[in-house]
Design a protein around this motif. Sequence first.
Motif, PDB file in Angstrom:
ATOM      1  N   UNK A   2      -9.642  -4.283   0.991  1.00 37.72           N
ATOM      2  CA  UNK A   2      -9.052  -3.904  -0.204  1.00 37.72           C
ATOM      3  C   UNK A   2      -8.486  -2.392  -0.262  1.00 37.72           C
ATOM      4  N   UNK A   3      -9.310  -1.467   0.373  1.00 37.77           N
ATOM      5  CA  UNK A   3      -9.002  -0.077   0.056  1.00 37.77           C
ATOM      6  C   UNK A   3      -7.720   0.112   0.820  1.00 37.77           C
ATOM      7  N   UNK A   4      -7.699  -0.483   2.290  1.00 41.00           N
ATOM      8  CA  UNK A   4      -6.552  -0.394   3.106  1.00 41.00           C
ATOM      9  C   UNK A   4      -5.235  -1.271   2.568  1.00 41.00           C
ATOM     10  N   UNK A   5      -5.566  -2.226   1.913  1.00 40.34           N
ATOM     11  CA  UNK A   5      -4.328  -2.925   1.355  1.00 40.34           C
ATOM     12  C   UNK A   5      -3.806  -2.047   0.176  1.00 40.34           C
ATOM     13  N   UNK A   6      -4.864  -1.408  -0.499  1.00 40.15           N
ATOM     14  CA  UNK A   6      -4.352  -0.792  -1.655  1.00 40.15           C
ATOM     15  C   UNK A   6      -3.642   0.456  -1.372  1.00 40.15           C
ATOM     16  N   UNK A   7      -4.258   1.113  -0.222  1.00 43.58           N
ATOM     17  CA  UNK A   7      -3.546   2.260   0.095  1.00 43.58           C
ATOM     18  C   UNK A   7      -1.998   2.005   0.532  1.00 43.58           C
ATOM     19  N   UNK A   8      -1.650   0.777   1.302  1.00 43.92           N
ATOM     20  CA  UNK A   8      -0.236   0.550   1.760  1.00 43.92           C
ATOM     21  C   UNK A   8       0.321   0.081   0.492  1.00 43.92           C
ATOM     22  N   UNK A   9      -0.267  -0.655  -0.415  1.00 49.40           N
ATOM     23  CA  UNK A   9       0.645  -1.120  -1.619  1.00 49.40           C
ATOM     24  C   UNK A   9       0.897   0.082  -2.530  1.00 49.40           C
ATOM     25  N   UNK A  10       0.204   1.021  -2.434  1.00 44.10           N
ATOM     26  CA  UNK A  10       0.395   2.371  -3.401  1.00 44.10           C
ATOM     27  C   UNK A  10       1.460   3.196  -2.567  1.00 44.10           C
TER      28      UNK A  10
END
Length: 899
Positions: A758-766
Amino acid sequence: MSSQPSRAPTATERRISASLRQKAPRTASAALDQENQDSRTTQPRKPSVATTTYESRTERNHVFTREAVISRTRSPLKPAERPSNSRKTKDVDRSLRGVDASRAGSVDPARSTEEPVATWSPQASLIPHSSAPLASRISVPPLASLAPPTLQPQPLRELSADAQEDAVIEDLLFVFMGFEGQYIRYADSYQPLEEKSRLAGPQFRILPGLDPSLRDLTMSMLKMATHYAAVEAFVEVQSREDFGAVNHALCAAIRKLLKDYLILIAQLEHQMLTNASFTLHVLNLHTKTTSHMMFQLYSVAHEVLRENNMLEEDVDDLDKSDDFENILESLREGRDAGGIPGKKVCKGGSVLRLITRRLASMSGDPAARELLMTLLREASRPYMAMLNEWLHHGNVRDPHSEFLIREQKSIRREGLEQDYTDEYWEKRYTLRNDVIPPQLESVKDKVLLAGKYLNVVRECGGVDVAKDMDKDTKVPHTFDDPRFLENVNLAYAYANSSLLTLLLTTHALPARLRSLKHYFFLDRSDFFSYFLELGNSELKKPAKSANVGKLQSLLDIVLRQPGSVAAEDPFKEDVRVVMNEVGLTGWLMRVVNVTGLDTTEGSVTSYTPAAASVTGDEKDISGFEALTLDYAVPFPLSLVVSRVTLTRYQLLFRYLLSLQHLESILVGSWAEHVKTESWRHKSSDRRIEQWKRRAWTLRSRMLCFVQQLLYFCTSEVIEPNWVAFMGRLHAGEDGPKEGEEDAGTSGKVKRTVDELMQDHVDFLATCLKECMLTNSKLLRINSKVMSTCTMFANYTVSLSRYLAAADIDLAPKQPDTAHTASVASTATVKTPLVYDPAKLDKLIDILQKYEDNFTRHLKILLDALNYLAATETVVFLGLCARLSMANEGVAGGGVGAYG
């Protein structure tokens, strides 16, 4: 002896005459005279006495033969009262009651010779096998109401109170076992051949004539018989294969209780036969506790059957489970799909939830609570076996689809390379929310993740997934075990630590992510700049005409160039060149228009590049606009860097590449302005010099805009978020400190694999959001500004020719006709310049349009960023400050600032 049969009619006539004499009125003297006459008549005929005796024996033998034929039906009671109150005398009388009743119910020989009686011979038969292994295979006995009148018992009104009580007690013992008695029969509404009627339980009726006090007490006891018959039918039905292991375990537990119930009935029968003081009230007292137990069992069975819609008529309630994939898979493999598709079946967690709910409602009844706890404990054993197999081995052993984890066997890890929807991780194993037991409701996510983690570890190999968890001494087997929740937490912690170790250490996830950053975020991209130079000729072509194989060869050469950052990258072989047929803006607008690109939820998964075909009215894009990179990620790292996350990397890469390419075009425009004579020459026309300054200023503003935007995206968006993401990643990578307990044994989890993903997805989404790639309005405005910059930079060569023609110092007023004629046939020679004063006005007009377009769209972009900075993210304020530098000195746009 030969004359004896001829005397039979005389004996019959004598019986008839005797009965007629009994019915006829007579005086005592007449009776005495008649008796003397009969004695005189019969005295000299002594052989007739022997004949009568022989005939009597013959008649008795005939009756015995008839009773052997109808041995399935018990004979009625003898109306005579018992001579004493001793239980032994009662037993003897009861044993002889069948012979006396049969004699009383037998037909007179005279009538038998005239009216033959139809024999009643019911027969038992075997019914076909069912999937319930212990179900009865003997056909249902015929109803007592169908027996001929000659076999009906003596009416109750003709019996004394004691005889009625004895008859009712004997009948109750049969009724308690589900059979009809002589005086207690099934109600007319009960149909024993119908399954729904048997599951609802039979209602009983008592033949008329019973004493009211005995009737009321008997009716209160008949409820237990109804409950027993219904529970017995429930056990036979729910033991079928398609009802699942939990129902089978529940039926086994109920079957043990029914066995104890039958033992009690046998003990009560013994009391009836041996105890003279055994009355109906004593029988009622002995069955009170058992009756309460049978009511609880009946209630549980009734709730389960109601969930199965097996008690109602005309109910069309289909199972809404989406288990069609497994049904199709089983049909492909030639296996049984298990049960009837579409039929709703209450099984697994649903059964446990019903028992738990009833246990909560009966918490004030100690006896019922103990019984329900026993049922829950026994029924949960197969469910706990499936749960332990999932928690400690990552396997789903659920042949009846009753476990809370659903496995889609058609989704395999081999399809991860083409999976743009994260199906393997998101849909391979999912929760059945409608069949989750209440005991697992609070830890259902941990249960799901623990098995998923272990499944990945098992498929990769090299790690002992079982550890020591599968030993019987450490694994709870029932829901009421105090180690139940601790078992789930420990299994989750161990599975999480195992997968984290596999990802971070064995498969070097941080190094993979740094490699992705080098290639997709153009970090230390000296090699990529060199690649763009080498492939410039191919990338200038339309995307459909570009040679992808040649570009891939150039990229391989660049990546192996000594001294570059990519030369030391062990994963450089995984990088591939891909040409996309859709432009970046068109790609993003399609996703935004369909789903809003809520990247925090991963809705970018709705886009599949293969589905993004180019429409007929869409112009062809160049190789620079279509260029993107692909990256091969092995399993299990493909769970973290899936096709969905890789698509996000590609979106950011294409955006950064477009900015970098635009910057190089504008720098090339500056080089054109520096080296071209028409730009370097100081014209004598003041208007031309003013136009040059305006063009240089516009070029500088555009270059400032692109450089500031590129710097913002790389240094203020991607880099800070990358540092924060890697910090969280290394926090999970670090093992327990000295003195701390390992997560796999303590059950405490500091960092989970899903949090990492989820951190990886949040990083890319941000990054996508702060780079203005998730808002349709910002996309359109930013696209227009960049298109204006690109068109101006590409038009520089044409502007140079227009400028040379407009400058009187560079272009002669009249062309050299001789020279023109000599070179007219040469196609490669450019058309000679001719001074045209009108071209200066055209240049001013063209530049004015570029200035107006750029200034207007830049102002709209700044206004939109200011609004979003106040409503969504404050990061856009920094971008507003940087981009406003490109608008300095402009008062509302236009040429006002330049005179």
